[in-house]
Design a protein around this motif. Structure first.
Motif, mmCIF file in Angstrom:
data_model
loop_
_atom_site.group_PDB
_atom_site.id
_atom_site.type_symbol
_atom_site.label_atom_id
_atom_site.label_comp_id
_atom_site.label_asym_id
_atom_site.label_seq_id
_atom_site.Cartn_x
_atom_site.Cartn_y
_atom_site.Cartn_z
ATOM 1 N N VAL A 1 5.499 83.972 136.761
ATOM 2 C CA VAL A 1 5.924 84.428 138.086
ATOM 3 C C VAL A 1 4.986 85.540 138.559
ATOM 4 C CG1 VAL A 1 7.767 85.505 139.421
ATOM 5 C CG2 VAL A 1 8.332 83.813 137.695
ATOM 6 N N VAL A 2 4.658 86.441 137.632
ATOM 7 C CA VAL A 2 3.749 87.540 137.986
ATOM 8 C C VAL A 2 2.392 86.975 138.394
ATOM 9 C CG1 VAL A 2 2.596 89.618 137.141
ATOM 10 C CG2 VAL A 2 4.930 89.133 136.434
ATOM 11 N N VAL A 3 1.903 85.990 137.610
ATOM 12 C CA VAL A 3 0.603 85.378 137.932
ATOM 13 C C VAL A 3 0.652 84.724 139.312
ATOM 14 C CG1 VAL A 3 -1.038 83.582 137.250
ATOM 15 C CG2 VAL A 3 -0.021 85.042 135.510
ATOM 16 N N ALA A 4 1.763 84.018 139.597
ATOM 17 C CA ALA A 4 1.908 83.370 140.910
ATOM 18 C C ALA A 4 1.896 84.410 142.020
ATOM 19 C CB ALA A 4 3.203 82.564 140.949
ATOM 20 N N ALA A 5 2.593 85.528 141.787
ATOM 21 C CA ALA A 5 2.646 86.590 142.796
ATOM 22 C C ALA A 5 1.261 87.198 143.006
ATOM 23 C CB ALA A 5 3.649 87.659 142.379
ATOM 24 N N GLU A 6 0.537 87.383 141.896
ATOM 25 C CA GLU A 6 -0.811 87.953 142.015
ATOM 26 C C GLU A 6 -1.734 87.012 142.779
ATOM 27 O OE1 GLU A 6 -2.074 90.815 141.251
ATOM 28 O OE2 GLU A 6 -0.543 91.741 140.003
ATOM 29 N N GLN A 7 -1.590 85.711 142.514
ATOM 30 C CA GLN A 7 -2.416 84.743 143.233
ATOM 31 C C GLN A 7 -2.074 84.760 144.721
ATOM 32 O OE1 GLN A 7 -2.247 81.375 140.153
ATOM 33 N NE2 GLN A 7 -3.611 80.639 141.727
ATOM 34 N N ALA A 8 -0.778 84.796 145.011
ATOM 35 C CA ALA A 8 -0.346 84.834 146.411
ATOM 36 C C ALA A 8 -0.844 86.109 147.084
ATOM 37 C CB ALA A 8 1.172 84.751 146.489
ATOM 38 N N GLY A 9 -0.944 87.179 146.280
ATOM 39 C CA GLY A 9 -1.403 88.458 146.816
ATOM 40 C C GLY A 9 -2.816 88.406 147.369
ATOM 41 N N ARG A 10 -3.582 87.387 146.950
ATOM 42 C CA ARG A 10 -4.954 87.266 147.451
ATOM 43 C C ARG A 10 -5.011 86.688 148.866
ATOM 44 N NH1 ARG A 10 -8.725 87.537 143.062
ATOM 45 N NH2 ARG A 10 -7.642 88.582 141.376
ATOM 46 N N ILE A 11 -3.906 86.163 149.362
ATOM 47 C CA ILE A 11 -3.921 85.594 150.721
ATOM 48 C C ILE A 11 -4.156 86.743 151.703
ATOM 49 C CG2 ILE A 11 -2.616 84.311 152.469
ATOM 50 C CD1 ILE A 11 -0.923 83.179 150.173
ATOM 51 N N PRO A 12 -5.127 86.601 152.590
ATOM 52 C CA PRO A 12 -5.393 87.696 153.526
ATOM 53 C C PRO A 12 -4.163 88.028 154.382
ATOM 54 C CG PRO A 12 -7.146 86.059 153.600
ATOM 55 C CD PRO A 12 -6.054 85.483 152.768
ATOM 56 N N ILE A 13 -4.004 89.249 154.692
ATOM 57 C CA ILE A 13 -2.998 89.828 155.596
ATOM 58 C C ILE A 13 -1.571 89.725 155.046
ATOM 59 C CG2 ILE A 13 -2.036 89.865 157.966
ATOM 60 C CD1 ILE A 13 -4.823 88.639 158.812
ATOM 61 N N ILE A 14 -1.103 88.510 154.787
ATOM 62 C CA ILE A 14 0.305 88.349 154.402
ATOM 63 C C ILE A 14 0.502 88.277 152.895
ATOM 64 C CG2 ILE A 14 0.978 87.217 156.562
ATOM 65 C CD1 ILE A 14 0.886 84.553 154.944
ATOM 66 N N GLY A 15 -0.612 88.402 152.126
ATOM 67 C CA GLY A 15 -0.539 88.208 150.682
ATOM 68 C C GLY A 15 0.499 89.090 149.993
ATOM 69 N N ASP A 16 0.524 90.362 150.361
ATOM 70 C CA ASP A 16 1.443 91.289 149.714
ATOM 71 C C ASP A 16 2.893 90.881 149.971
ATOM 72 O OD1 ASP A 16 1.538 93.718 148.132
ATOM 73 O OD2 ASP A 16 2.566 94.581 149.853
ATOM 74 N N TRP A 17 3.190 90.443 151.181
ATOM 75 C CA TRP A 17 4.547 90.011 151.526
ATOM 76 C C TRP A 17 4.950 88.769 150.734
ATOM 77 C CZ3 TRP A 17 5.503 90.318 157.535
ATOM 78 C CH2 TRP A 17 5.475 91.670 157.918
ATOM 79 N N VAL A 18 3.998 87.824 150.666
ATOM 80 C CA VAL A 18 4.310 86.585 149.939
ATOM 81 C C VAL A 18 4.573 86.894 148.468
ATOM 82 C CG1 VAL A 18 3.508 84.261 149.346
ATOM 83 C CG2 VAL A 18 2.923 85.238 151.561
ATOM 84 N N ALA A 19 3.760 87.806 147.919
ATOM 85 C CA ALA A 19 3.932 88.190 146.514
ATOM 86 C C ALA A 19 5.318 88.790 146.290
ATOM 87 C CB ALA A 19 2.850 89.184 146.112
ATOM 88 N N MET B 1 7.908 109.103 134.725
ATOM 89 C CA MET B 1 6.897 108.386 135.529
ATOM 90 C C MET B 1 7.560 107.794 136.758
ATOM 91 S SD MET B 1 6.206 104.759 133.723
ATOM 92 C CE MET B 1 5.880 104.022 135.302
ATOM 93 N N ARG B 2 6.736 107.655 137.796
ATOM 94 C CA ARG B 2 7.266 107.039 139.011
ATOM 95 C C ARG B 2 7.522 105.563 138.724
ATOM 96 N NH1 ARG B 2 6.616 109.535 144.186
ATOM 97 N NH2 ARG B 2 4.797 110.718 143.565
ATOM 98 N N GLN B 3 8.596 105.057 139.277
ATOM 99 C CA GLN B 3 9.067 103.699 138.983
ATOM 100 C C GLN B 3 7.925 102.669 138.944
ATOM 101 O OE1 GLN B 3 12.079 102.537 141.693
ATOM 102 N NE2 GLN B 3 12.715 100.778 140.490
ATOM 103 N N ALA B 4 7.935 101.838 137.883
ATOM 104 C CA ALA B 4 6.874 100.845 137.705
ATOM 105 C C ALA B 4 7.129 99.606 138.558
ATOM 106 C CB ALA B 4 6.804 100.445 136.236
ATOM 107 N N ILE B 5 6.147 99.242 139.355
ATOM 108 C CA ILE B 5 6.238 97.979 140.098
ATOM 109 C C ILE B 5 5.056 97.116 139.680
ATOM 110 C CG2 ILE B 5 7.377 99.071 142.067
ATOM 111 C CD1 ILE B 5 4.632 98.805 143.514
ATOM 112 N N VAL B 6 5.121 95.842 140.022
ATOM 113 C CA VAL B 6 3.991 94.975 139.720
ATOM 114 C C VAL B 6 2.917 95.238 140.776
ATOM 115 C CG1 VAL B 6 3.193 92.599 139.584
ATOM 116 C CG2 VAL B 6 5.436 93.205 138.677
ATOM 117 N N PRO B 7 1.763 95.786 140.367
ATOM 118 C CA PRO B 7 0.729 96.049 141.374
ATOM 119 C C PRO B 7 0.059 94.750 141.810
ATOM 120 C CG PRO B 7 0.028 96.781 139.205
ATOM 121 C CD PRO B 7 1.349 96.130 139.021
ATOM 122 N N ILE B 8 -0.026 94.543 143.087
ATOM 123 C CA ILE B 8 -0.633 93.315 143.611
ATOM 124 C C ILE B 8 -2.072 93.614 144.034
ATOM 125 C CG2 ILE B 8 -0.458 91.515 145.372
ATOM 126 C CD1 ILE B 8 1.872 91.510 143.377
#
Lengths: 481, 179
Positions: free
Chosen positions: A151-169, B168-175
């Motif tokens: 799930v983390v890997v999927a979120a990180e991959q989604a995070g690469r999408i420009p502009i909306i990546g962080d939201w999708v993640a 420490m400040r709460q850990a989140i998954v850094p994107i």
């Protein structure tokens, strides 16, 4: 008794229209549609197996981040037929991916995506995408350590999408991190959203098959002309068409039976994929990787240059998707026979080789350090004391063995150093160790005085043994002196 | 019989201007009502599903131990419990950080997530390197990239010593949004 049965059947058939509902099964199809045409039915049946086994599993599975793992252990180890059902669901998914791939390759090679069946192909491509989506979300429902980290890997991959990546993640994680909201989100997508969409698209796909008919096997030198194709097809059906049921469908039934048996045998004898450790994100000894049907993409991301990776990660699936969707738009007429379309054969062969090759690389994962590497034995080191012995120990302790092989032991991330002294001089070794190199850390700052000398002493003994014919009399004399 | 019905329904109707106006009115009214119904059901539904987009993380400091629990110079994995986790999160409320005690009152907390694709990096004590099992990312002991595909150093979390506790400040998954 039979008379009563007939009366009941006639009443039900009249009120429910069962015969009318099933009449499409008897649609007329080209009689030459033989063994190549069975993959669509096989895909559909694999999907039905997934729905049936999935519904059964849902009777015991709890889609809670805290309880899913325990329910999976219960299903696998305690519930009657639970292990078999999990296996059925896993191998059913594998069969569906394989069959959809075969169906797609056959349709492409036979040019069956051309006029007037362009949208039949397009809906099929969307079904392929939904199937892969089901595969990925399904792997995550196997809520163990690998799933949680995936799930983390999927979120990180989604995070690469420009502009909306962080939201999708954040949407994928169900918040800022894995937690109570994560699993139920994927459960809803896997069990309700994607199957609902797939039911609709399968209905549309089948409707289009009926509307435009099953394509006749291609004949070299007989291109598709949109102006005349429909009349020619109608003429062909009138002349030699056969009802799909039962004249043609028996082949489908045979293949589907074989498929079901294969899935059941694998489920019974091989069993479902083993559960990893619990989905505890504080357990760091995890090695998340996708199931086999997405492993090739995982490998691709490891092998492409880092500079273009972000673009490939997002752009590659979009590009492949668009190419597949628009194939029939720019190539909707002309020759259908594969013998007149060598590029079509090349595309299929290259795709199979590429996916197969990347899958194999993904299986080997030579880019991953070997965390299980054990210290080298005295026999391998070739000394029981002194600098060479110490260097052999340091080779393990400093993590060199995680990435390099010595006599088949260690990792494959870097070059095999079994005979490194044959190619590198002492000075070169020192420079490489101290400063690092391509894809290798610099160890200079972390080595204590004397450790570098010990390491190099060990590496200098890594030579190919001399064969008797290579030994000159002078060398022999020097050895004995 | 059915054929007649179809024919009669598809035949052009002789409509008076009043009838046309009435029909258009009901057509528009029906479409508007369908839109309203969709909005009544759809807006809360979509809002519910996309809520995580807008959920703001409370700036919480989490206690992870006492200073004496950690040796100076050592890097260890520390389990952190998410204080804002949902009651049914179970073990998923846990996360981890790599914590190093640099001096008496100074600590560094590295994210365990590789900046390449988020896999959990491991600390190799002897090598003084962080290594990632997924695609072979390697980081030096200060978190900078040593080898492999990671696009940036390991993320760090804020750490402080307060009232005799390491927090420490709460850990989140850094994107890693690198594009």
């Amino acid at each position: 008794m039979i008379k009563i049965f007939k009366i009941v059947w006639q009443w039900l058939d009249d009120r429910l229209g069962i015969s009318v509902l099933l009449s499409p099964m008897k649609h007329i199809a080209p009689q030459d549609s033989k063994w190549w045409y069975v993959f669509g039915s096989a895909t559909l049946v694999a999907f039905i197996v997934q729905v049936a086994s999935g519904v059964a599993l849902a009777f015991s599975y709890i889609s809670s981040s805290s309880q899913a793992y325990e329910t999976l252990l219960f299903i696998t180890n305690n519930a009657p037929f639970g292990r078999f059902l999990r296996g059925l669901h896993y191998y059913g998914a594998s069969a569906m991916v394989l069959m959809i791939g075969a169906h797609m390759a056959q349709t492409f090679l036979f040019g069956a995506y051309k006029f007037p069946r362009e949208m039949t192909w397009t809906t099929g491509i969307l079904l392929l995408a939904f199937t892969l989506g089901m595969g990925f979300t399904g792997q995550l429902l196997r809520w163990d350590s690998t799933a949680a980290w995936s799930v983390v890997v999927a979120a990180e991959q989604a995070g690469r999408i420009p502009i909306i990546g962080d939201w999708v993640a954040r949407f994928i994680l169900g918040g800022n991190t894995i937690g109570g909201a994560t699993l139920s989100r994927f459960f809803a997508i896997h069990v309700f959203v994607l199957p609902g969409i797939m039911f609709a698209f399968i209905g549309l796909h089948l409707w289009l098959v009926l509307r435009h008919g099953i394509s006749e096997p291609p004949v070299a030198g007989k291109p598709v002309d949109p102006a005349t194709y429909r009349a020619e097809y109608e003429e062909l059906l009138k002349k030699s068409g056969k009802p799909f049921w039962p004249d043609l469908a028996w082949r489908d039934v045979i293949v589907v039976t074989g498929l079901i048996i294969a899935i059941a045998v694998a489920a019974f004898f091989v069993g479902p994929p083993a559960l990893d450790k619990p989905p505890d994100p504080s357990i760091l000894a995890a090695d998340p990787r996708p199931d086999w049907y997405l492993l090739w993409y995982f490998a691709l991301l490891a092998l492409i240059p880092a500079k273009i990776e972000g673009y490939v990660m997002i752009g590659f699936p979009i590009l492949i998707g668009l190419l597949l969707l628009f194939v029939p738009i720019w190539n909707h007429k002309g020759e259908r026979a594969a013998s007149r379309r060598p590029w079509a054969i090349a595309v299929v062969c290259l795709s199979v080789i590429m996916i197969g090759g990347l899958w194999w690389e993904g299986q080997q994962s030579p880019w991953s350090p070997n965390f299980e590497a054990q210290p080298l034995s005295e026999k391998v080191v070739g000394a029981t004391s002194g600098p060479v012995f110490k260097g052999g120990q340091l080779f393990h302790d400093k993590g060199c063995l995680n990435c390099h092989l010595i006599q088949g032991l260690g990792g494959r991330r870097g070059p095999d150093l079994t005979y490194i002294a044959d190619t590198l001089t002492r000075d070169n070794m020192v420079i490489r160790i101290v400063n690092g190199g391509t894809n290798m850390p610099a160890f200079g700052p972390s080595l204590k005085p004397g450790e570098l000398d010990d390491l190099v002493a060990f590496l200098e003994t890594r030579k190919r043994p001399l064969r008797p014919q290579d030994r000159s009399p002078i060398a022999e004399n020097q050895i004995f002196q | 019989m059915n054929t007649n019905l179809t024919e009669s329904s598809s035949a052009p109707l002789a409509e008076t201007p009043e009838e046309i106006s009435r029909r258009r009115f009901f057509e528009k009214l029906s479409i508007a009502l369908v839109g309203l119904c969709t909005a009544i059901v759809g807006v809360p539904l979509v809002g519910f599903i996309v809520a995580p987009f807008f959920r703001k993380l409370p700036e919480k400091w989490v206690t992870i131990g006492k200073p004496d629990d950690f040796q100076i110079g050592k890097t260890v994995a520390v389990t952190v419990i998410d204080p804002s986790s949902l009651p049914w999160a179970g073990v998923t409320a846990k996360s981890a950080v790599w914590l190093r005690r640099v001096s008496q009152d100074s600590f560094i907390a590295f994210s365990v997530n590789c900046t390449h694709l988020g896999c959990p990096v491991r600390w190799l004590e002897g090598a003084e390197l962080f290594m990632c099992p997924c695609h072979g990312g390697v980081y030096y002991d200060d978190g900078t990239v040593a080898a492999g595909p990671p696009p940036r150093p390991l993320f760090r979390y804020d750490v402080r010593v307060e009232n005799g506790e390491v927090q420490m400040r709460q850990a989140i998954v850094p994107i890693s949004t690198t594009l």
